[in-house]
Motif scaffolding. Structure first.
Motif, mmCIF file in Angstrom:
data_model
loop_
_atom_site.group_PDB
_atom_site.id
_atom_site.type_symbol
_atom_site.label_atom_id
_atom_site.label_comp_id
_atom_site.label_asym_id
_atom_site.label_seq_id
_atom_site.Cartn_x
_atom_site.Cartn_y
_atom_site.Cartn_z
ATOM 1 N N PHE A 92 0.832 -1.197 0.000
ATOM 2 C CA PHE A 92 0.000 0.000 0.000
ATOM 3 C C PHE A 92 0.873 1.257 0.000
ATOM 4 O O PHE A 92 2.070 1.205 0.292
ATOM 5 C CB PHE A 92 -0.898 0.014 1.242
ATOM 6 N N TYR A 93 0.225 2.387 -0.308
ATOM 7 C CA TYR A 93 0.936 3.668 -0.317
ATOM 8 C C TYR A 93 0.110 4.705 0.426
ATOM 9 O O TYR A 93 -1.108 4.785 0.268
ATOM 10 C CB TYR A 93 1.185 4.150 -1.741
ATOM 11 N N THR A 94 0.788 5.499 1.238
ATOM 12 C CA THR A 94 0.177 6.631 1.932
ATOM 13 C C THR A 94 0.974 7.885 1.615
ATOM 14 O O THR A 94 2.203 7.887 1.754
ATOM 15 C CB THR A 94 0.160 6.407 3.454
ATOM 16 N N GLN A 95 0.293 8.940 1.185
ATOM 17 C CA GLN A 95 0.958 10.231 0.980
ATOM 18 C C GLN A 95 0.835 11.060 2.242
ATOM 19 O O GLN A 95 -0.253 11.181 2.824
ATOM 20 C CB GLN A 95 0.344 10.995 -0.193
ATOM 21 N N PHE A 96 1.941 11.639 2.682
ATOM 22 C CA PHE A 96 1.942 12.468 3.876
ATOM 23 C C PHE A 96 1.230 13.793 3.595
ATOM 24 O O PHE A 96 1.277 14.304 2.480
ATOM 25 C CB PHE A 96 3.371 12.734 4.343
ATOM 26 N N GLU A 130 5.320 17.724 3.380
ATOM 27 C CA GLU A 130 6.629 17.109 3.177
ATOM 28 C C GLU A 130 7.354 17.033 4.509
ATOM 29 O O GLU A 130 7.442 18.025 5.242
ATOM 30 C CB GLU A 130 7.455 17.899 2.175
ATOM 31 N N MET A 131 7.910 15.877 4.826
ATOM 32 C CA MET A 131 8.594 15.716 6.096
ATOM 33 C C MET A 131 10.001 16.297 6.023
ATOM 34 O O MET A 131 10.555 16.512 4.940
ATOM 35 C CB MET A 131 8.616 14.247 6.506
ATOM 36 N N ARG A 132 10.562 16.575 7.180
ATOM 37 C CA ARG A 132 11.855 17.263 7.277
ATOM 38 C C ARG A 132 12.942 16.527 6.505
ATOM 39 O O ARG A 132 13.719 17.138 5.769
ATOM 40 C CB ARG A 132 12.242 17.401 8.752
ATOM 41 N N VAL A 133 13.036 15.239 6.689
ATOM 42 C CA VAL A 133 13.945 14.357 5.963
ATOM 43 C C VAL A 133 13.187 13.048 5.733
ATOM 44 O O VAL A 133 12.062 12.880 6.203
ATOM 45 C CB VAL A 133 15.248 14.069 6.758
ATOM 46 N N ILE A 134 13.787 12.120 5.015
ATOM 47 C CA ILE A 134 13.171 10.807 4.876
ATOM 48 C C ILE A 134 13.024 10.200 6.271
ATOM 49 O O ILE A 134 14.006 10.118 7.024
ATOM 50 C CB ILE A 134 14.014 9.895 3.974
ATOM 51 N N PRO A 135 11.826 9.811 6.671
ATOM 52 C CA PRO A 135 11.627 9.269 8.018
ATOM 53 C C PRO A 135 12.553 8.096 8.316
ATOM 54 O O PRO A 135 12.784 7.236 7.466
ATOM 55 C CB PRO A 135 10.154 8.835 8.005
ATOM 56 N N THR A 136 13.066 8.083 9.518
ATOM 57 C CA THR A 136 13.990 7.025 9.937
ATOM 58 C C THR A 136 13.311 5.956 10.775
ATOM 59 O O THR A 136 13.898 4.915 11.043
ATOM 60 C CB THR A 136 15.147 7.629 10.759
ATOM 61 N N THR A 137 12.076 6.217 11.181
ATOM 62 C CA THR A 137 11.368 5.265 12.035
ATOM 63 C C THR A 137 9.954 5.046 11.528
ATOM 64 O O THR A 137 9.246 6.005 11.194
ATOM 65 C CB THR A 137 11.300 5.780 13.484
ATOM 66 N N PHE A 138 9.547 3.784 11.444
ATOM 67 C CA PHE A 138 8.180 3.385 11.105
ATOM 68 C C PHE A 138 7.576 2.746 12.349
ATOM 69 O O PHE A 138 8.179 1.859 12.959
ATOM 70 C CB PHE A 138 8.185 2.392 9.947
ATOM 71 N N GLU A 139 6.400 3.200 12.742
ATOM 72 C CA GLU A 139 5.776 2.714 13.964
ATOM 73 C C GLU A 139 4.413 2.093 13.679
ATOM 74 O O GLU A 139 3.676 2.564 12.809
ATOM 75 C CB GLU A 139 5.607 3.861 14.974
ATOM 76 N N GLN A 140 4.089 1.025 14.413
ATOM 77 C CA GLN A 140 2.765 0.406 14.388
ATOM 78 C C GLN A 140 2.539 -0.270 15.727
ATOM 79 O O GLN A 140 3.427 -0.270 16.579
ATOM 80 C CB GLN A 140 2.640 -0.563 13.206
ATOM 81 N N SER A 141 1.378 -0.816 15.939
ATOM 82 C CA SER A 141 1.040 -1.322 17.280
ATOM 83 C C SER A 141 1.809 -2.573 17.655
ATOM 84 O O SER A 141 1.923 -2.901 18.838
ATOM 85 C CB SER A 141 -0.464 -1.615 17.361
ATOM 86 N N GLY A 142 2.322 -3.306 16.646
ATOM 87 C CA GLY A 142 3.020 -4.550 16.928
ATOM 88 C C GLY A 142 2.107 -5.758 17.061
ATOM 89 O O GLY A 142 2.568 -6.869 17.311
ATOM 90 N N ASN A 143 0.816 -5.545 16.864
ATOM 91 C CA ASN A 143 -0.160 -6.621 17.031
ATOM 92 C C ASN A 143 -0.912 -6.835 15.721
ATOM 93 O O ASN A 143 -1.648 -5.952 15.261
ATOM 94 C CB ASN A 143 -1.140 -6.258 18.141
ATOM 95 N N THR A 179 10.191 11.612 1.531
ATOM 96 C CA THR A 179 9.730 12.750 2.327
ATOM 97 C C THR A 179 8.258 13.067 2.099
ATOM 98 O O THR A 179 7.632 13.733 2.914
ATOM 99 C CB THR A 179 10.566 14.004 2.042
ATOM 100 N N TRP A 180 7.692 12.579 0.972
ATOM 101 C CA TRP A 180 6.294 12.872 0.662
ATOM 102 C C TRP A 180 5.349 11.706 0.911
ATOM 103 O O TRP A 180 4.127 11.866 0.857
ATOM 104 C CB TRP A 180 6.153 13.333 -0.791
ATOM 105 N N GLY A 181 5.868 10.506 1.156
ATOM 106 C CA GLY A 181 4.979 9.382 1.379
ATOM 107 C C GLY A 181 5.740 8.099 1.622
ATOM 108 O O GLY A 181 6.982 8.061 1.564
ATOM 109 N N ALA A 182 4.987 7.014 1.875
ATOM 110 C CA ALA A 182 5.613 5.738 2.197
ATOM 111 C C ALA A 182 4.766 4.587 1.676
ATOM 112 O O ALA A 182 3.536 4.681 1.581
ATOM 113 C CB ALA A 182 5.794 5.605 3.706
#
Length: 374
Positions: free
Chosen positions: A292-296, A299-312, A338-341
């Motif tokens: 899947f793709y999500t557009q932010f 624009e984020m400051r730099v390419i995000p270094t951390t991806f977070e989710q609930s872990g479940n 910087t614009w999406g993931a």
């Protein structure tokens, strides 16, 4: 007071009226109108240049602190520790030195925080420790402050049980722009007294050197002495850094604008109560893997270094032609800019290759987030 026009005005063309005469008449007229209205007359207006209006303390967006009103809260509430970490209130880090540190970093409500009623702080416990709250400002937003006088202001509230002496400190990254793992002190305020259970206003003015603001700035507000407490509050609100030597009233900005400023550093999509949250649109790569793709939103400051989710895995599902299908694993990040993931959900082998699919929340604990924090 009677208003008496200059008797020469009716006989002289406009081009012939001296500037000094016109200015004097204008001042007299203002005093006359003010007297009629029962107001204190304005006897002089200081000369202001366009540069002063746009770049000085009368300018809009003068506060370099983001989320100074502490209203934007994208994260969940983290556990307090001795290591500085971002809390539920966006853009602020908090830590407590000492031992036996426990509690949470949270949004604190206090009626004396008059701008929004909200602050960043902790309800925590510690032994022989001191709380500290910090905000880091990226270099793009500080470079123009070089060689200028700036003022930091805000309010501190605590319930530690006795009057505390607090300080404000301004730092900069030691070697690399926007890298705050090593910091160099620019200036530290004198201690200011903060009585228990009341909001104390503070301000600290200092002159920056020719390169002090080149790499970014970090504001730290902290208790200057150790304490031992149990389930007590230490909070900061209405933090502001502005050009000039006088602390002005806290700058109120629209919530939507403040949210967008915060999303440059951290973006979180969370499930909402009462309905499913669609995170993104994609397709089935195989019968068990969808991408899947999500557009932010900004624009984020730099390419995000951390991806977070609930872990479940149970918090997530996909939706396609056959309806919802439960995930068998937690989401994984695939590619980020910087614009999406783009990211992937795993399911049982029930999908159809290349089928159009939605990624969505299955429970209210579900979220996806990306961090490009300082």
């Amino acid at each position: 007071m009677a208003y008496t026009p200059d008797p020469t005005d009716s006989s002289q063309p406009v081009s012939g009226v001296k500037a000094s005469t016109a200015a004097a008449e204008f001042r007299a007229l203002k005093q006359y109108i003010a007297a009629l209205a029962g107001l204190t007359p304005i006897t002089a207006i200081p000369a202001l240049t366009v540069e002063e209006l746009n770049g000085g303390q009368l300018a809009g967006l003068r506060n370099r602190v983001i989320n100074g009103g502490c209203q934007v809260t994208q994260r969940t509430t983290p556990t307090l520790s001795s290591t500085p970490q971002y809390g539920v209130v966006d853009r602020y880090l908090m830590s407590v030195s000492g031992t036996g540190v426990s509690g949470t970093i949270q949004q604190v409500s206090a009626g004396e925080f008059t701008a929004s009623g909200l602050g960043i702080g902790t309800v925590g416990s510690w032994t022989s420790g001191a709380p500290q709250i910090e905000q880091r400002i990226e270099a793009r937003n500080t470079y123009d402050l070089n060689s200028k006088t700036v003022t930091i202001s805000g309010k501190v509230y605590h319930s530690l049980g006795s009057t505390r002496n607090c300080r404000v400190q301004l730092n900069r990254p030691t070697t690399t722009a926007d890298t705050f793992s090593a910091q160099t002190v620019i200036g530290t305020s004198s201690t200011f007294s903060c009585p228990d259970s009341t909001a104390t206003s503070f301000s600290f003015t200092l002159s920056l050197g020719a390169s002090d603001a080149t790499l970014g700035l970090a504001i730290q507000v902290y208790d200057n002495a150790n304490s031992t407490v149990s389930s007590k509050i230490f909070a900061l609100a209405e933090l502001q850094l502005e050009i000039g030597s006088v602390p002005t009233a806290f700058e109120q900005r629209p919530f939507g604008l403040e949210l967008a400023l915060c999303q440059r550093y951290y973006y979180r999509m969370a499930a909402t109560l009462g309905g499913a949250r669609i995170f993104g649109v994609g397709s089935a790569l195989t019968t068990s893997i969808s991408q899947f793709y999500t557009q932010f939103p900004v624009e984020m400051r730099v390419i995000p270094t951390t991806f977070e989710q609930s872990g479940n895995a149970a918090d997530y599902e996909v939706y396609w032609g056959s309806g919802p299908t439960a995930c068998t694993g937690a989401p994984t990040n695939y590619s980020t800019g910087t614009w999406g993931a783009s990211y992937r959900f795993a399911t049982g082998a029930t999908l159809v290759n290349n089928a159009a699919i939605f990624a969505q929340a299955k429970t209210t604990s579900s979220f996806l987030a990306w961090s490009a924090e300082l």
